[in-house]
Design an enzyme around this catalytic site. Structure first.
Site, PDB file in Angstrom:
ATOM      1  N   ASP A  93      10.757  45.485  90.253  1.00  0.00           N
ATOM      2  CA  ASP A  93      11.393  46.686  90.800  1.00  0.00           C
ATOM      3  C   ASP A  93      10.867  46.449  92.357  1.00  0.00           C
ATOM      4  O   ASP A  93      10.024  45.844  92.714  1.00  0.00           O
ATOM      5  CB  ASP A  93      10.434  47.836  90.194  1.00  0.00           C
ATOM      6  CG  ASP A  93      10.865  48.893  90.395  1.00  0.00           C
ATOM      7  OD1 ASP A  93      12.119  49.260  91.359  1.00  0.00           O
ATOM      8  OD2 ASP A  93      10.392  50.316  90.161  1.00  0.00           O
ATOM      9  N   ASP A 267      14.154  49.539  80.641  1.00  0.00           N
ATOM     10  CA  ASP A 267      12.394  49.302  80.836  1.00  0.00           C
ATOM     11  C   ASP A 267      11.731  50.672  80.717  1.00  0.00           C
ATOM     12  O   ASP A 267      12.200  51.621  81.188  1.00  0.00           O
ATOM     13  CB  ASP A 267      11.927  48.526  82.079  1.00  0.00           C
ATOM     14  CG  ASP A 267      12.093  49.512  83.391  1.00  0.00           C
ATOM     15  OD1 ASP A 267      10.720  49.927  83.651  1.00  0.00           O
ATOM     16  OD2 ASP A 267      13.110  50.011  83.639  1.00  0.00           O
ATOM     17  N   CYS A 305       7.838  47.156  58.968  1.00  0.00           N
ATOM     18  CA  CYS A 305       7.430  46.439  60.462  1.00  0.00           C
ATOM     19  C   CYS A 305       6.634  45.104  59.904  1.00  0.00           C
ATOM     20  O   CYS A 305       5.941  45.065  59.183  1.00  0.00           O
ATOM     21  CB  CYS A 305       6.542  47.223  61.049  1.00  0.00           C
ATOM     22  SG  CYS A 305       6.297  46.389  62.691  1.00  0.00           S
ATOM     23  N   CYS A 307       5.027  43.364  62.388  1.00  0.00           N
ATOM     24  CA  CYS A 307       3.843  43.030  63.272  1.00  0.00           C
ATOM     25  C   CYS A 307       2.683  42.846  62.837  1.00  0.00           C
ATOM     26  O   CYS A 307       2.526  43.203  61.470  1.00  0.00           O
ATOM     27  CB  CYS A 307       3.819  44.095  64.396  1.00  0.00           C
ATOM     28  SG  CYS A 307       2.944  45.489  63.978  1.00  0.00           S
ATOM     29  N   CYS A 310       0.944  45.855  61.436  1.00  0.00           N
ATOM     30  CA  CYS A 310       1.382  46.359  60.010  1.00  0.00           C
ATOM     31  C   CYS A 310       1.324  45.379  58.789  1.00  0.00           C
ATOM     32  O   CYS A 310       1.030  45.820  57.481  1.00  0.00           O
ATOM     33  CB  CYS A 310       2.806  46.666  60.142  1.00  0.00           C
ATOM     34  SG  CYS A 310       3.139  48.066  61.399  1.00  0.00           S
ATOM     35  N   HIS A 336       2.160  46.426  68.051  1.00  0.00           N
ATOM     36  CA  HIS A 336       3.171  47.159  67.236  1.00  0.00           C
ATOM     37  C   HIS A 336       4.183  48.082  67.759  1.00  0.00           C
ATOM     38  O   HIS A 336       5.559  47.827  67.539  1.00  0.00           O
ATOM     39  CB  HIS A 336       2.435  48.238  66.249  1.00  0.00           C
ATOM     40  CG  HIS A 336       3.292  49.345  65.626  1.00  0.00           C
ATOM     41  ND1 HIS A 336       4.293  48.860  64.633  1.00  0.00           N
ATOM     42  CD2 HIS A 336       3.601  50.420  66.073  1.00  0.00           C
ATOM     43  CE1 HIS A 336       4.856  49.712  64.041  1.00  0.00           C
ATOM     44  NE2 HIS A 336       4.706  50.667  65.201  1.00  0.00           N
TER      45      HIS A 336
END
Length: 376
Positions: A93, A267, A305, A307, A310, A336
């Protein structure tokens, strides 16, 4: 690796596009979500963990990195990719938003912005030319043109003055940008909520010519309905052979709606910031893991999920970590949330490829409306 910077459209479903952005440090599959690594780190995550979620590009920030550790230092140490151990693409940015929102004192004129650091009060000057130099020193694959982020709400006259200043700065940014194979410069559409100003901004940016086009000045308090209205009038005006980036967005529902309208890149700090405050995003909406309803729950946060949070931990344990303010808790929830966002992007890309995006969006909305699973 070095290549020409370009966008390749691989498919389309309605206004939504499936594509690839080719950069000096790799390919970005779109629609894409970019985790925010403002100061050279995605908070609470190792770079390898960020990559494991499926993220292909991260975002850094000119303002923060110029103040600490300094763009010259990063350049001497091999650039931001080497400095933060992220071999993939990086977008930076331009710093304009942070100059407006974080600086203690600032003075804006035609040349640029003079401001005092929020860290130590030291005085700095940021101009379009200096912003381009810093982003080159950081070795950003995607450089953002320097602009003024128009405050919201703003009158049409205020928005027009701000937008036209940003367009003059966009031209100076383009003139100062050093062309290199695989590196691109994006222009930023401004104009607040005023249709003629958005159209004027797009026209001016197209006249200057950029490698990609961002829609700025949204997700600043105008609400989702107004944001989608502005996208409906702005996106069709953008070139079809360049990537389109909606800055600072956002919530999962915002992303789905924007993809439907032809946006390619996103983003937002939301998944990481929420992870550090006990909020998790799931297929059935958001969950506050610090709520007492989870303290005896052996089930995973989201059984669909994959991840680590999880796969390996219960809601009860995550609740305990949150209440005890243990660092592991915010690390797991951040992982997560980033995994959830990347899962969402994978789902959107698959739906576009198979021509079923409308059904995907309807199913997403219906599942979110269900709310969290019933407590035990």
């Amino acid at each position: 690796m070095s290549t020409s910077f370009h966008y390749e459209k691989l498919g389309q479903d309605g206004a939504a596009r499936l594509g690839q952005i080719h950069t000096a440090h790799g390919v970005i599959h779109t629609p894409a979500f970019m985790p925010v690594g403002t100061v050279g780190t995605v908070k609470a995550m190792a770079p390898e963990s960020v990559a494991a979620t499926g993220a292909e590009i991260v975002l850094g920030n000119t303002y923060h990195l110029m103040l600490r550790p300094g763009a010259e230092r990063v350049e001497k140490l091999g650039g931001l990719h080497q400095f933060m151990n992220w071999p993939g693409p990086i977008l930076t940015d331009s710093g304009g938003f942070q100059v407006m929102s974080l600086s203690k004192l600032r003075k804006l004129n035609e040349d640029g912005v003079t401001f005092q650091s929020h860290i130590d009060g030291s005085t700095h000057v940021l101009t379009p030319e200096r912003s381009m130099e810093i982003q080159r020193q950081l070795d950003a694959d995607i450089t953002m043109s320097f602009d003024e982020c128009t405050p919201y709400p703003a009158t049409e006259d205020q928005a027009a003055e701000s937008m036209r200043l940003s367009m003059r700065w966009a031209k100076r940014s383009k003139d100062a940008f050093v062309e290199r194979p695989g590196y691109g410069l994006f222009g930023i559409v401004q104009g607040s909520v005023y249709e003629p100003l958005r159209a004027e901004s797009v026209s001016k940016l197209r006249e200057i010519g950029f490698d990609g086009y961002a829609v700025g000045g949204l997700a600043v308090g105008e609400g989702q309905e107004e944001m989608f209205r502005i996208l409906d009038i702005t996106v069709p005006l953008l070139p079809t052979d360049r990537p389109r980036y909606l800055m600072g967005v956002g919530k999962p529902a915002d992303i789905v709606g924007a993809v439907l309208r032809g946006i390619d890149m996103f983003d937002c700090v939301m998944p990481t910031r929420s992870g550090r405050t006990g909020q998790a995003f799931t297929r059935r909406g958001s969950v506050n893991i610090r709520n007492a309803r989870h303290q005896d729950d052996p089930r995973p946060l989201d059984e669909a999920c994959g991840c680590p949070a999880c796969r390996n931990y219960s809601r009860a344990y995550l609740h305990h970590l949150g209440r005890a303010e243990e660092v592991l808790g915010l690390m797991l929830l951040t992982w997560h949330n980033l995994h959830y966002y990347q899962d969402l992007m994978r789902g959107l890309r698959g739906a576009i490829a198979e021509g079923r995006l409308t059904q995907f969006a309807a199913d997403f909305t219906a599942e979110q409306a269900l709310g969290d699973i019933e407590p035990l």
